[in-house]
Scaffold this motif. Structure first.
Motif, PDB file in Angstrom:
ATOM      1  N   PRO A  99      41.054  29.013  65.096  1.00 20.18           N
ATOM      2  CA  PRO A  99      42.089  28.954  66.137  1.00 20.18           C
ATOM      3  C   PRO A  99      42.920  27.680  66.108  1.00 20.18           C
ATOM      4  O   PRO A  99      43.908  27.578  66.837  1.00 20.18           O
ATOM      5  CB  PRO A  99      41.276  29.055  67.436  1.00 20.18           C
ATOM      6  N   LEU A 100      42.533  26.704  65.278  1.00 20.62           N
ATOM      7  CA  LEU A 100      43.270  25.442  65.187  1.00 20.62           C
ATOM      8  C   LEU A 100      44.306  25.460  64.065  1.00 20.62           C
ATOM      9  O   LEU A 100      44.980  24.455  63.844  1.00 20.62           O
ATOM     10  CB  LEU A 100      42.295  24.286  64.961  1.00 20.62           C
ATOM     11  N   ASN A 101      44.450  26.577  63.362  1.00 17.00           N
ATOM     12  CA  ASN A 101      45.388  26.645  62.244  1.00 17.00           C
ATOM     13  C   ASN A 101      46.822  26.436  62.723  1.00 17.00           C
ATOM     14  O   ASN A 101      47.321  27.165  63.589  1.00 17.00           O
ATOM     15  CB  ASN A 101      45.251  27.994  61.544  1.00 17.00           C
ATOM     16  N   GLY A 102      47.482  25.449  62.142  1.00 14.32           N
ATOM     17  CA  GLY A 102      48.821  25.089  62.596  1.00 14.32           C
ATOM     18  C   GLY A 102      49.873  26.151  62.352  1.00 14.32           C
ATOM     19  O   GLY A 102      50.781  26.338  63.177  1.00 14.32           O
ATOM     20  N   MET A 158      49.694  40.903  64.153  1.00 15.97           N
ATOM     21  CA  MET A 158      48.839  39.754  63.873  1.00 15.97           C
ATOM     22  C   MET A 158      47.675  39.626  64.850  1.00 15.97           C
ATOM     23  O   MET A 158      46.539  39.417  64.443  1.00 15.97           O
ATOM     24  CB  MET A 158      49.669  38.465  63.903  1.00 15.97           C
ATOM     25  N   PHE A 159      47.984  39.750  66.139  1.00 14.47           N
ATOM     26  CA  PHE A 159      47.006  39.366  67.156  1.00 14.47           C
ATOM     27  C   PHE A 159      46.424  40.533  67.942  1.00 14.47           C
ATOM     28  O   PHE A 159      45.455  40.338  68.686  1.00 14.47           O
ATOM     29  CB  PHE A 159      47.646  38.387  68.147  1.00 14.47           C
ATOM     30  N   GLY A 160      47.007  41.720  67.832  1.00 12.37           N
ATOM     31  CA  GLY A 160      46.602  42.808  68.706  1.00 12.37           C
ATOM     32  C   GLY A 160      47.376  42.722  70.003  1.00 12.37           C
ATOM     33  O   GLY A 160      48.569  42.412  70.021  1.00 12.37           O
ATOM     34  N   GLY A 161      46.715  42.992  71.134  1.00 10.74           N
ATOM     35  CA  GLY A 161      47.392  42.888  72.421  1.00 10.74           C
ATOM     36  C   GLY A 161      47.725  41.445  72.756  1.00 10.74           C
ATOM     37  O   GLY A 161      46.938  40.534  72.484  1.00 10.74           O
ATOM     38  N   VAL A 162      48.904  41.231  73.341  1.00  4.61           N
ATOM     39  CA  VAL A 162      49.362  39.874  73.635  1.00  4.61           C
ATOM     40  C   VAL A 162      49.921  39.811  75.047  1.00  4.61           C
ATOM     41  O   VAL A 162      49.969  40.807  75.768  1.00  4.61           O
ATOM     42  CB  VAL A 162      50.425  39.401  72.619  1.00  4.61           C
ATOM     43  N   ILE A 163      50.368  38.636  75.444  1.00  7.37           N
ATOM     44  CA  ILE A 163      50.988  38.439  76.754  1.00  7.37           C
ATOM     45  C   ILE A 163      52.358  39.110  76.744  1.00  7.37           C
ATOM     46  O   ILE A 163      53.197  38.807  75.888  1.00  7.37           O
ATOM     47  CB  ILE A 163      51.139  36.945  77.068  1.00  7.37           C
ATOM     48  N   PRO A 507      43.350  34.660  64.992  1.00 12.76           N
ATOM     49  CA  PRO A 507      42.875  34.068  66.248  1.00 12.76           C
ATOM     50  C   PRO A 507      44.026  33.697  67.171  1.00 12.76           C
ATOM     51  O   PRO A 507      45.109  33.309  66.707  1.00 12.76           O
ATOM     52  CB  PRO A 507      42.137  32.812  65.773  1.00 12.76           C
ATOM     53  N   ILE A 508      43.792  33.823  68.465  1.00 16.81           N
ATOM     54  CA  ILE A 508      44.744  33.265  69.429  1.00 16.81           C
ATOM     55  C   ILE A 508      44.708  31.748  69.272  1.00 16.81           C
ATOM     56  O   ILE A 508      43.619  31.145  69.241  1.00 16.81           O
ATOM     57  CB  ILE A 508      44.362  33.661  70.869  1.00 16.81           C
ATOM     58  N   GLN A 525      39.928  35.281  73.527  1.00 18.15           N
ATOM     59  CA  GLN A 525      40.041  35.075  72.084  1.00 18.15           C
ATOM     60  C   GLN A 525      39.683  36.365  71.362  1.00 18.15           C
ATOM     61  O   GLN A 525      38.944  37.209  71.878  1.00 18.15           O
ATOM     62  CB  GLN A 525      39.090  33.951  71.648  1.00 18.15           C
ATOM     63  N   ASN A 526      40.225  36.548  70.165  1.00 18.50           N
ATOM     64  CA  ASN A 526      39.872  37.706  69.362  1.00 18.50           C
ATOM     65  C   ASN A 526      38.432  37.586  68.856  1.00 18.50           C
ATOM     66  O   ASN A 526      37.892  36.474  68.761  1.00 18.50           O
ATOM     67  CB  ASN A 526      40.859  37.877  68.201  1.00 18.50           C
TER      68      ASN A 526
END
Length: 529
Positions: A99-102, A158-163, A507-508, A525-526
């Motif tokens: 989750p820390l990937n820039g 990329m993330f699935g469901g999002v805001i 990851p989120i 988180q995923n």
């Protein structure tokens, strides 16, 4: 050209329109006299605001959004990350993702900036007291809704469901939770269905408007959404609503991949660029993907997203001997003759993919680079000012999606017809290369045709995931590299760390989760991150 000027105009206001996701911009005083509240007073300002939403399709540097378009290849059997000195990019290709990937964080932040700007247009333009042209308002809002849908499509993959935000974000939105994936797809579908009636068809656009969103683009994107949701009847109907218009056509490969030709007949939607270095609105794709060796004299770049021998060897005809004509337009091999435009030419100097001419797997794991983003130094005006447009949606892409939908609807004849339109363009109507199979063999051929046609365009990982083929494809890729590959890239371990219970979603970003905790909630988180 005025078309490019319209993309440049918004640069003076783009910093005003910042979305949530990195800082509380509402706490900062406005610079100058104009604010969001006083903007959108007339048609000119509405156009500028809309161009700010277009801007975040890419941003004005490689790490904003452009790098994320390589993920679909470097996380598959199509390519390696390549050059070694950007560790977060390497970690994505190696499935050492946290989750820390820039780069993942950048994609989230800058995508939501695009959504924020689109939401401003959707909310503010209809309220402007100085704009009384209802057709203009509908068109601008429709473009903004299609842009918002495009941005959410990328997030959903990329993330699935999002805001989900249907309004300009504010401090109060910091407590919002993620919607489900189905809710996210529904939101995207609604945006596109609402946008379609008010968008122009391509032939109605002036030369100044080329590259802006059309009805055809919205319908093509909606086709993709339906395919991802396996809504096959709707996907086929939507694809054919574009095919039947004759607004788009397949063109020769040398035209499609001549990056000095912009908005050709095959282009359904492509990123518009400018080579004016004053505005940093050029493409960075050539820079990212081309060889680091400047001795080639025709181009140089950073050496990322290097095609694999596994992909290279897939470009073979049905006779098992003849090379698919698309290979030279997709992959440049070390040592083959290439002219100044990147085209295969045995009489041209041998192309060198290595910085100092010495083969080095750390520098280039496969001894290959991508041809599709090729642009020579002669037509590049600085490192971030390439004029080559990035093709987000091509007509060939749409035809192959139509073929897949037709297959699942039980119309194998139509599936073969649509796929062969694409295949025969490459093979110059060579009868022996036609797809003539049926049943599951036909479906496999459709998947292969899509891999070959769309290679190095960021589709492969997501195609494998949506078709349920990802785990097996990466397992086969690892087995090939470790056990049977005798090419330069033998023993590369890319894909060996893939975890199907984890890596089908990104990851989120941890920064977003930390921000949400500050609002008294915590973004989910995923799995397994």
């Amino acid at each position: 050209m005025r078309k490019m000027n319209s993309y440049i105009k918004y640069t003076t206001i783009v910093l005003l329109f910042i979305t949530f996701g990195c800082e509380d911009y509402l706490d900062n005083p406005p610079l100058g006299q104009q604010t969001i509240e006083t903007f959108f007073t007339d048609e000119a300002e509405a156009e500028k605001g809309l161009m700010a939403a277009y801007f975040w399709l890419s941003g004005n540097d490689w790490y904003f959004k452009d790098v994320s378009y390589t993920f679909g290849d470097v996380m598959s059997d199509n390519s390696f990350v390549g050059w070694w000195d950007l560790p977060d990019w390497t970690r994505i290709g190696d499935f050492e993702i946290t989750p820390l990937n820039g780069h993942i964080s950048d994609n989230w932040i800058y995508t939501y900036k695009g959504i924020f700007n689109a939401n401003l247009v959707i909310e503010r333009v209809p309220l402007s007291p100085e704009i009384d042209d209802e057709a203009f308002i509908k068109k601008v809002v429709a473009e903004a809704k299609a842009l918002r849908a495009y941005q959410y499509f990328g997030l959903a993959k990329m993330f699935g469901g999002v805001i989900l935000l249907d309004h300009p974000s504010s401090e109060a939105d910091g407590a919002l939770q993620r919607s489900t994936l189905d809710e996210t797809w529904d939101f995207i579908e609604q945006d596109l269905l609402e946008a379609i009636p008010d968008l122009p068809i391509r032939s109605q656009q002036s030369s100044e408007e080329q590259g802006r969103i059309t009805e055809g683009m919205a319908r093509a994107l909606l086709t993709k959404v339906y395919v991802y949701r396996e809504k096959w009847e709707e996907a086929l109907e939507m694809a054919e609503s574009v095919i039947s218009t004759d607004e788009y056509a397949l063109v020769p490969l040398e035209v499609v991949w001549d990056n000095s030709i912009r908005n050709c007949d095959e282009s359904v939607f492509e990123l518009q660029t400018s080579d004016d270095i004053a505005y940093w609105l050029g493409s960075t794709f050539a820079l990212m993907t081309l060889s680091r060796n400047s001795s080639n004299e025709i181009e140089s770049g950073w050496g990322f997203n290097t095609p694999t021998s596994h992909l290279d060897k897939a470009f073979i005809g049905k006779d098992g001997l003849t090379e698919d004509p698309r290979r030279p337009f997709t992959i440049i091999r070390h040592g083959e003759g290439r002219d100044e435009d990147g085209n295969l030419d045995p009489a041209a100097p041998a192309y060198n993919v290595f910085e100092d001419g010495v083969p080095d797997t750390e520098e280039n794991p496969s001894a290959r680079i991508s041809r599709k983003m090729f642009s020579s130094n002669a037509v590049r005006n600085g490192w971030s000012s390439d004029v080559g447009n990035f093709k987000y949606i091509r007509y060939a892409d749409l035809l192959l999606l139509a073929a897949e939908a037709a297959y699942h609807e039980g119309d194998e004849g139509k599936a073969r017809d649509y796929a062969n339109m694409v295949r025969m363009r490459a093979w110059d109507n060579k009868e022996s290369e036609k797809i003539i199979s049926s049943g599951t063999v036909l479906l496999d051929e459709l998947y292969l045709e899509r891999r070959l046609e769309m290679a190095m365009e960021g589709e492969r990982f997501y195609d494998l995931k949506r078709t349920g083929k990802l785990t097996q494809a990466l397992s086969d890729f690892v087995d090939y590299n470790m056990n049977s590959n005798t090419d330069f890239d033998a023993k590369q371990e890319s894909g060996s760390l893939f975890d199907p219970d984890k890596h089908t979603l990104f990851p989120i970003p941890q920064g977003q989760i930390d921000l949400s905790e500050g609002e008294g909630v915590k973004l989910e988180q995923n799995p397994n991150y």
